[in-house]
Design a protein around this motif. Sequence first.
Motif, PDB file in Angstrom:
ATOM      1  N   UNK A  71      35.785  23.064  48.950  1.00 61.87           N
ATOM      2  CA  UNK A  71      34.825  21.966  49.062  1.00 61.87           C
ATOM      3  C   UNK A  71      33.380  22.438  49.056  1.00 61.87           C
ATOM      4  N   UNK A  72      33.127  23.622  49.573  1.00 61.44           N
ATOM      5  CA  UNK A  72      31.738  24.074  49.710  1.00 61.44           C
ATOM      6  C   UNK A  72      31.519  25.476  49.138  1.00 61.44           C
ATOM      7  N   UNK A  73      32.397  25.869  48.246  1.00 68.21           N
ATOM      8  CA  UNK A  73      32.280  27.187  47.617  1.00 68.21           C
ATOM      9  C   UNK A  73      33.065  27.158  46.316  1.00 68.21           C
ATOM     10  N   UNK A  74      32.932  28.205  45.537  1.00 68.06           N
ATOM     11  CA  UNK A  74      33.657  28.288  44.268  1.00 68.06           C
ATOM     12  C   UNK A  74      35.098  28.728  44.505  1.00 68.06           C
ATOM     13  N   UNK A  75      35.903  28.576  43.485  1.00 64.26           N
ATOM     14  CA  UNK A  75      37.294  29.054  43.541  1.00 64.26           C
ATOM     15  C   UNK A  75      37.321  30.543  43.858  1.00 64.26           C
ATOM     16  N   UNK A  76      36.491  31.328  43.172  1.00 65.23           N
ATOM     17  CA  UNK A  76      36.515  32.769  43.368  1.00 65.23           C
ATOM     18  C   UNK A  76      36.056  33.157  44.771  1.00 65.23           C
ATOM     19  N   UNK A  77      35.073  32.459  45.296  1.00 64.67           N
ATOM     20  CA  UNK A  77      34.633  32.717  46.677  1.00 64.67           C
ATOM     21  C   UNK A  77      35.749  32.377  47.659  1.00 64.67           C
TER      22      UNK A  77
ATOM     23  N   UNK B 136      38.228  28.451  33.590  1.00 64.84           N
ATOM     24  CA  UNK B 136      39.273  27.547  34.046  1.00 64.84           C
ATOM     25  C   UNK B 136      40.397  28.353  34.698  1.00 64.84           C
ATOM     26  N   UNK B 137      41.431  27.669  35.140  1.00 63.54           N
ATOM     27  CA  UNK B 137      42.586  28.335  35.718  1.00 63.54           C
ATOM     28  C   UNK B 137      42.577  28.327  37.234  1.00 63.54           C
ATOM     29  N   UNK B 138      43.522  29.019  37.810  1.00 73.22           N
ATOM     30  CA  UNK B 138      43.744  29.030  39.256  1.00 73.22           C
ATOM     31  C   UNK B 138      44.283  30.381  39.670  1.00 73.22           C
ATOM     32  N   UNK B 139      44.402  30.592  40.966  1.00 74.10           N
ATOM     33  CA  UNK B 139      44.987  31.814  41.511  1.00 74.10           C
ATOM     34  C   UNK B 139      46.122  31.407  42.440  1.00 74.10           C
ATOM     35  N   UNK B 140      47.308  31.949  42.180  1.00 75.94           N
ATOM     36  CA  UNK B 140      48.439  31.750  43.078  1.00 75.94           C
ATOM     37  C   UNK B 140      48.393  32.861  44.111  1.00 75.94           C
TER      38      UNK B 140
ATOM     39  N   UNK C 266      35.442  20.921  42.864  1.00 75.31           N
ATOM     40  CA  UNK C 266      35.064  19.750  42.068  1.00 75.31           C
ATOM     41  C   UNK C 266      33.778  20.028  41.294  1.00 75.31           C
ATOM     42  N   UNK C 267      32.834  20.733  41.913  1.00 71.43           N
ATOM     43  CA  UNK C 267      31.589  21.069  41.221  1.00 71.43           C
ATOM     44  C   UNK C 267      31.860  21.920  39.976  1.00 71.43           C
ATOM     45  N   UNK C 268      32.785  22.868  40.088  1.00 71.06           N
ATOM     46  CA  UNK C 268      33.127  23.708  38.940  1.00 71.06           C
ATOM     47  C   UNK C 268      33.819  22.872  37.849  1.00 71.06           C
TER      48      UNK C 268
ATOM     49  N   UNK D 294      33.237  19.572  32.515  1.00 74.11           N
ATOM     50  CA  UNK D 294      33.705  18.299  31.979  1.00 74.11           C
ATOM     51  C   UNK D 294      35.136  17.971  32.334  1.00 74.11           C
ATOM     52  N   UNK D 295      35.742  18.732  33.223  1.00 74.41           N
ATOM     53  CA  UNK D 295      37.123  18.448  33.648  1.00 74.41           C
ATOM     54  C   UNK D 295      37.106  17.455  34.807  1.00 74.41           C
ATOM     55  N   UNK D 296      38.170  16.706  34.930  1.00 73.83           N
ATOM     56  CA  UNK D 296      38.243  15.755  36.045  1.00 73.83           C
ATOM     57  C   UNK D 296      38.988  16.331  37.217  1.00 73.83           C
TER      58      UNK D 296
END
Length: 128
Positions: free
Chosen positions: A72-78, A100-104, A119-121, A126-128
């Motif tokens: 919510x308040x940081x990037x995926x990588x953070x 794009x993508x994710x980390x398991x 959500x910001x990323x 342009x992704x929802x």
Amino acid sequence: MASLVRHVTIDCADPFALADFWAKVLDGTLAEDDNPGDPEAVVISAGADLLFIRVPEGKTVKNRVHLDLQPQDRSRDEEVERLLALGATVVSDQRRPDGTGWVTMADPEGNELCVERSQAERTATGAS
């Protein structure tokens, strides 16, 4: 009215320790009456409450249900780095060169979870 989810229940070996990890992940709190050694522990959080129950058997296969986290308040990588510092491990890195993508990941008892983009990323690409 339909049913509502009261808890997401997770079997584990050490409910208090695993609940403590997840309370930190979710910025939640442990229930007031939870203590080390208890057979169950509850994490109360803004998204959903998690109930951890002691079971005698260990985890042997991939989870059939897992949690997808969206920072919510940081990037995926953070968020991945924060969870690593809390004791999680990377199971599979699905991040792509275009961002794009994710980390398991796995929690300290091996339960899988995924860290998605914030959500910001998503909005920035342009992704929802």
